[in-house]
Design a protein around this motif. Structure first.
Motif, mmCIF file in Angstrom:
data_model
loop_
_atom_site.group_PDB
_atom_site.id
_atom_site.type_symbol
_atom_site.label_atom_id
_atom_site.label_comp_id
_atom_site.label_asym_id
_atom_site.label_seq_id
_atom_site.Cartn_x
_atom_site.Cartn_y
_atom_site.Cartn_z
ATOM 1 N N MET A 97 18.767 62.628 -14.453
ATOM 2 C CA MET A 97 17.762 62.817 -15.502
ATOM 3 C C MET A 97 17.679 61.596 -16.410
ATOM 4 O O MET A 97 16.595 61.115 -16.730
ATOM 5 C CB MET A 97 18.188 64.055 -16.317
ATOM 6 C CG MET A 97 17.050 64.660 -17.096
ATOM 7 S SD MET A 97 15.604 64.936 -16.104
ATOM 8 C CE MET A 97 14.415 63.894 -16.883
ATOM 9 N N VAL A 98 18.869 61.093 -16.773
ATOM 10 C CA VAL A 98 18.906 59.905 -17.633
ATOM 11 C C VAL A 98 18.247 58.733 -16.914
ATOM 12 O O VAL A 98 17.478 57.964 -17.508
ATOM 13 C CB VAL A 98 20.360 59.561 -18.026
ATOM 14 C CG1 VAL A 98 20.415 58.246 -18.784
ATOM 15 C CG2 VAL A 98 20.943 60.679 -18.889
ATOM 16 N N ALA A 99 18.495 58.613 -15.623
ATOM 17 C CA ALA A 99 17.906 57.518 -14.851
ATOM 18 C C ALA A 99 16.388 57.610 -14.881
ATOM 19 O O ALA A 99 15.697 56.600 -15.055
ATOM 20 C CB ALA A 99 18.412 57.572 -13.409
ATOM 21 N N ALA A 100 15.864 58.814 -14.730
ATOM 22 C CA ALA A 100 14.406 59.001 -14.739
ATOM 23 C C ALA A 100 13.828 58.624 -16.098
ATOM 24 O O ALA A 100 12.817 57.918 -16.183
ATOM 25 C CB ALA A 100 14.058 60.453 -14.397
ATOM 26 N N TYR A 101 14.479 59.085 -17.160
ATOM 27 C CA TYR A 101 14.006 58.746 -18.512
ATOM 28 C C TYR A 101 14.056 57.235 -18.744
ATOM 29 O O TYR A 101 13.144 56.655 -19.330
ATOM 30 C CB TYR A 101 14.858 59.466 -19.577
ATOM 31 C CG TYR A 101 14.505 60.930 -19.800
ATOM 32 C CD1 TYR A 101 13.377 61.501 -19.225
ATOM 33 C CD2 TYR A 101 15.313 61.745 -20.590
ATOM 34 C CE1 TYR A 101 13.055 62.838 -19.427
ATOM 35 C CE2 TYR A 101 14.996 63.085 -20.803
ATOM 36 C CZ TYR A 101 13.867 63.630 -20.219
ATOM 37 O OH TYR A 101 13.554 64.954 -20.430
ATOM 38 N N LEU A 102 15.148 56.613 -18.272
ATOM 39 C CA LEU A 102 15.298 55.158 -18.458
ATOM 40 C C LEU A 102 14.209 54.399 -17.701
ATOM 41 O O LEU A 102 13.617 53.450 -18.228
ATOM 42 C CB LEU A 102 16.673 54.703 -17.965
ATOM 43 C CG LEU A 102 17.849 54.911 -18.920
ATOM 44 C CD1 LEU A 102 19.156 54.622 -18.189
ATOM 45 C CD2 LEU A 102 17.720 54.018 -20.157
ATOM 46 N N LEU A 103 13.949 54.825 -16.470
ATOM 47 C CA LEU A 103 12.950 54.136 -15.648
ATOM 48 C C LEU A 103 11.567 54.242 -16.298
ATOM 49 O O LEU A 103 10.839 53.253 -16.406
ATOM 50 C CB LEU A 103 12.944 54.736 -14.233
ATOM 51 C CG LEU A 103 11.949 54.154 -13.233
ATOM 52 C CD1 LEU A 103 12.118 52.645 -13.107
ATOM 53 C CD2 LEU A 103 12.120 54.811 -11.861
ATOM 54 N N ALA A 104 11.235 55.461 -16.754
ATOM 55 C CA ALA A 104 9.930 55.654 -17.399
ATOM 56 C C ALA A 104 9.852 54.839 -18.694
ATOM 57 O O ALA A 104 8.830 54.219 -18.986
ATOM 58 C CB ALA A 104 9.697 57.135 -17.680
ATOM 59 N N SER A 105 10.932 54.834 -19.460
ATOM 60 C CA SER A 105 10.944 54.079 -20.721
ATOM 61 C C SER A 105 10.774 52.588 -20.452
ATOM 62 O O SER A 105 10.071 51.893 -21.195
ATOM 63 C CB SER A 105 12.254 54.297 -21.477
ATOM 64 O OG SER A 105 12.458 55.652 -21.713
ATOM 65 N N ALA A 106 11.406 52.103 -19.390
ATOM 66 C CA ALA A 106 11.284 50.679 -19.049
ATOM 67 C C ALA A 106 9.842 50.357 -18.686
ATOM 68 O O ALA A 106 9.308 49.316 -19.079
ATOM 69 C CB ALA A 106 12.229 50.333 -17.892
ATOM 70 N N ALA A 107 9.194 51.256 -17.953
ATOM 71 C CA ALA A 107 7.790 51.048 -17.588
ATOM 72 C C ALA A 107 6.919 51.030 -18.841
ATOM 73 O O ALA A 107 5.991 50.229 -18.968
ATOM 74 C CB ALA A 107 7.325 52.141 -16.634
ATOM 75 N N PHE A 108 7.251 51.919 -19.778
ATOM 76 C CA PHE A 108 6.515 51.969 -21.049
ATOM 77 C C PHE A 108 6.632 50.630 -21.787
ATOM 78 O O PHE A 108 5.671 50.151 -22.381
ATOM 79 C CB PHE A 108 7.059 53.110 -21.918
ATOM 80 C CG PHE A 108 6.495 53.139 -23.302
ATOM 81 C CD1 PHE A 108 5.238 53.654 -23.547
ATOM 82 C CD2 PHE A 108 7.231 52.635 -24.376
ATOM 83 C CE1 PHE A 108 4.705 53.661 -24.830
ATOM 84 C CE2 PHE A 108 6.708 52.640 -25.659
ATOM 85 C CZ PHE A 108 5.440 53.157 -25.886
ATOM 86 N N GLU A 109 7.820 50.034 -21.705
ATOM 87 C CA GLU A 109 8.078 48.770 -22.406
ATOM 88 C C GLU A 109 7.189 47.638 -21.902
ATOM 89 O O GLU A 109 6.951 46.664 -22.608
ATOM 90 C CB GLU A 109 9.551 48.357 -22.278
ATOM 91 C CG GLU A 109 10.531 49.275 -22.995
ATOM 92 C CD GLU A 109 10.354 49.283 -24.515
ATOM 93 O OE1 GLU A 109 9.674 48.401 -25.048
ATOM 94 O OE2 GLU A 109 10.888 50.205 -25.159
ATOM 95 N N VAL A 110 6.709 47.735 -20.639
ATOM 96 C CA VAL A 110 5.812 46.686 -20.147
ATOM 97 C C VAL A 110 4.363 47.168 -20.127
ATOM 98 O O VAL A 110 3.535 46.692 -19.353
ATOM 99 C CB VAL A 110 6.224 46.150 -18.752
ATOM 100 C CG1 VAL A 110 7.469 45.312 -18.872
ATOM 101 C CG2 VAL A 110 6.416 47.264 -17.745
ATOM 102 N N GLY A 111 4.073 48.134 -20.984
ATOM 103 C CA GLY A 111 2.678 48.529 -21.205
ATOM 104 C C GLY A 111 2.114 49.503 -20.199
ATOM 105 O O GLY A 111 0.903 49.703 -20.145
ATOM 106 N N ARG A 112 2.969 50.107 -19.371
ATOM 107 C CA ARG A 112 2.462 51.097 -18.423
ATOM 108 C C ARG A 112 2.486 52.483 -19.053
ATOM 109 O O ARG A 112 3.267 52.744 -19.963
ATOM 110 C CB ARG A 112 3.347 51.145 -17.162
ATOM 111 C CG ARG A 112 3.521 49.845 -16.457
ATOM 112 C CD ARG A 112 2.220 49.382 -15.841
ATOM 113 N NE ARG A 112 2.442 48.185 -15.047
ATOM 114 C CZ ARG A 112 2.588 48.203 -13.722
ATOM 115 N NH1 ARG A 112 2.534 49.329 -13.062
ATOM 116 N NH2 ARG A 112 2.786 47.084 -13.061
#
Lengths: 391, 177
Positions: free
Chosen positions: B1-16
């Motif tokens: 779950m943490v991995a999924a949240y981290l991956l989505a957050s990282a994508a958010f950080e590059v404007g996705r």
């Protein structure tokens, strides 16, 4: 500021921005991370608030009631069986006209035991005298939570913000939280005209005999109906300050003149909306996102239903022995229209059953195929799983 | 779950736009769980479960033996597995192209805990070219602090080299529908 947040985390921050004085909650299942995150805000010194961890949802609602009655802004959250355990207190809160806010993280009610999302819990207390607002996504949930305090405090009717459990509460997505300054401008400090005060004693919740009970009910009914105006005003003022509407009483996606409409509450609206973009159909169709379910926005609904020939009402709950809950009310309202639409009433996604992205073309196919509109059906039933006599 | 949240957050950080959610249930560490991530250039409205993913990240190699785990993966999709066994071995056994490296072992050495999350995400970012290292660092910095963060940042650098850089780039383009 726009950030990637889990729904529950965003809701905790939204509640924090409203500067509650007391948050009372039962911290164990059925509960979400909302109160857990509020307790973190308090522990980190970011929110000055009395956090009362209680032994049951009955007590959570009771503590919030007492706090709000004494003039302190109060909040609680629960779901599923927890809402049912609160039921008695919910009637007391609304009957005494105590303004407070709670989040119902919508979940199924057992038995069979099921922790997943549907809306049976809030529907079970739809007649408790609370305002009920349903949110299609986490942004709406944040905006509605902040608006809820103002609506409750101006109408002296409590507000239940209904947010689909897991589907919204456990989903991380980009969510914009307004600033403290913006929320302070929108939401003035709590003032309760009948606050309990030892220097000016008064009684709340006393026994009312038949000579006045009827009038008390009438006045409560009128107050909830009148809240319609305040829900619209709060949304308008919120949009003025924060720059975004929370969804009014209802909102329509798609061509206003479409003669096919789908009416739904909560997060299923989002899936239907994307499904409509992905799978365009020959006939124009509009989606009616019903945000205010109590008060039931009769005038606004009548307006958007005018000219509709086929209306699908989607339910996330069921009245066993009768059928659809929202469908029943919409059907009754529709009798006042100049042209009665064919109403197709379906329940979907009970107990967390996935509402697939193909939902829209499937619905359109079903209503096109049907000779007679479905009075009520569970749309995603898999009858082959049942013994023949139960199908 | 943490991995999924981290991956989505990282994508958010590059404007996705992003969305991450668990296969809702009673999650607890160690029990098999599924979590989903959607990344898009436009807002994501749908709330349905992910049935046909473009990529699968498998944190426990034991799950490869669970029936149905690889079902639904799109034709040509990528599979990344935390396993001490080689990519060739696992590809042979599953009949699909698997990229594998010992993420948990590497995490144990670097952080003292055998949590494959961060190493796998770094490898995923490196394979797909979807996310620059900085995005992952920002997402990690929002969740972790101090020593734990430092160690995880080192883990990001180390894990990125364990897989062939941008070898999934074509898949990313082909399957981002």
């Amino acid at each position: 500021m726009l950030s990637a947040l889990e729904g529950s985390q965003a809701l905790a921050q939204a509640v924090g921005l409203c500067r509650p004085g007391v948050v009372a909650a039962y911290p164990i299942t059925p509960q979400t991370h909302i109160v857990e995150n509020i307790s973190k805000l308090v522990a980190d010194g970011r929110l000055r608030c009395e956090l009362v961890s209680v032994e049951s949802e009955f007590s959570a609602a009771s503590v919030a009631l007492g706090a709000a009655a004494s003039g302190v802004r109060a909040y609680t959250a629960s779901s599923s069986q927890g809402i049912l355990l609160m039921a008695e207190v919910l009637y007391n809160i609304s009957g005494m006209r105590i303004p407070m806010v709670m989040t119902c993280a919508n979940r199924a009610v057992g038995a069979p035991l099921n922790i997943w999302n549907d809306q049976q819990d809030s529907m079970a207390v739809r007649d408790s005298g609370w305002i009920q607002l349903y949110c299609a996504d986490n942004q709406e949930a944040v905006d509605t939570t902040i608006q809820a305090f103002r609506i409750a405090e101006r109408t002296e009717v409590p507000v239940m913000v209904c947010v689909d459990g897991f589907v919204l509460t456990h989903t991380l997505e980009p969510i914009d939280l307004p600033t403290q300054e913006q929320v302070d401008r929108f939401l003035p400090p709590y003032h309760f005209s009948r606050a309990l005060d030892s220097r000016n004693p008064l009684s709340l919740g006393t026994c009312v005999d038949p000579s006045f009970f009827t009038e008390a009910r009438h006045s409560q009914h009128q107050a909830v109906l009148r809240a319609t105006t305040e829900i619209m005003a709060a949304d308008r003022d919120y949009a003025g300050i924060i720059g975004r509407s929370g969804g009014g009483l209802l909102s329509v996606v798609g061509p206003a003149e479409a003669d096919v409409a789908i009416l739904a509450l909560g997060s299923v609206c989002s899936t239907v909306q994307e499904s409509m973009q992905l799978f365009p159909q020959d006939r124009p169709v509009k989606l009616i996102k019903l945000r205010a379910y109590r008060p039931f926005p009769m005038a606004a609904l009548r307006e958007v239903l005018q000219g509709v020939r086929d209306l699908v009402v989607l339910e996330r709950a069921i009245a066993p022995g009768s059928g659809g809950i929202v469908g029943m009310e919409v059907r009754s309202l529709a009798t006042t229209l100049t042209q009665l639409p064919r109403i197709h009433n379906y329940a979907v996604g009970l107990g967390g059953r996935d509402v697939p992205i193909e939902i829209y073309p499937r619905l359109v196919e079903a209503i096109t195929r049907a000779d007679e509109p479905a009075w009520f059906e569970i749309f995603d039933l898999e009858p082959e799983k049942l013994p023949v006599e139960d199908r | 779950m943490v991995a999924a949240y981290l991956l989505a957050s990282a994508a958010f950080e590059v404007g996705r736009y992003c969305q991450a959610f668990p296969n809702f249930g009673a999650e607890r560490r160690g029990a098999p769980v599924m979590a989903f991530v959607r990344i898009d250039a436009k807002p994501i409205l749908r709330r349905s479960q992910v049935r046909t993913p473009a990529f699968l990240i498998i944190q426990d190699p034991g799950l490869l033996n669970v029936a149905g785990v690889l079902d639904g993966l799109r034709e040509g999709g990528g599979i990344l597995v935390n396993s001490p066994r080689s990519s060739e071995e696992l590809s042979g056994e599953t009949g699909k192209a698997v990229v594998s490296f010992a993420a948990a072992q590497m995490a144990l050495q670097m952080t003292g805990k055998p949590l494959a999350n961060v190493a796998l995400l770094s490898a995923f970012a490196s394979l797909t070219g979807l996310l620059p290292r900085e995005a992952l660092i920002k997402a990690l910095s929002a969740r972790f602090k101090g020593d734990v963060l430092e160690k995880n940042l080192k883990l990001v650098d180390m894990a990125a080299d364990q897989v062939p850089t941008e070898s999934w780039k074509d898949i990313t383009h082909a399957l981002s529908a």
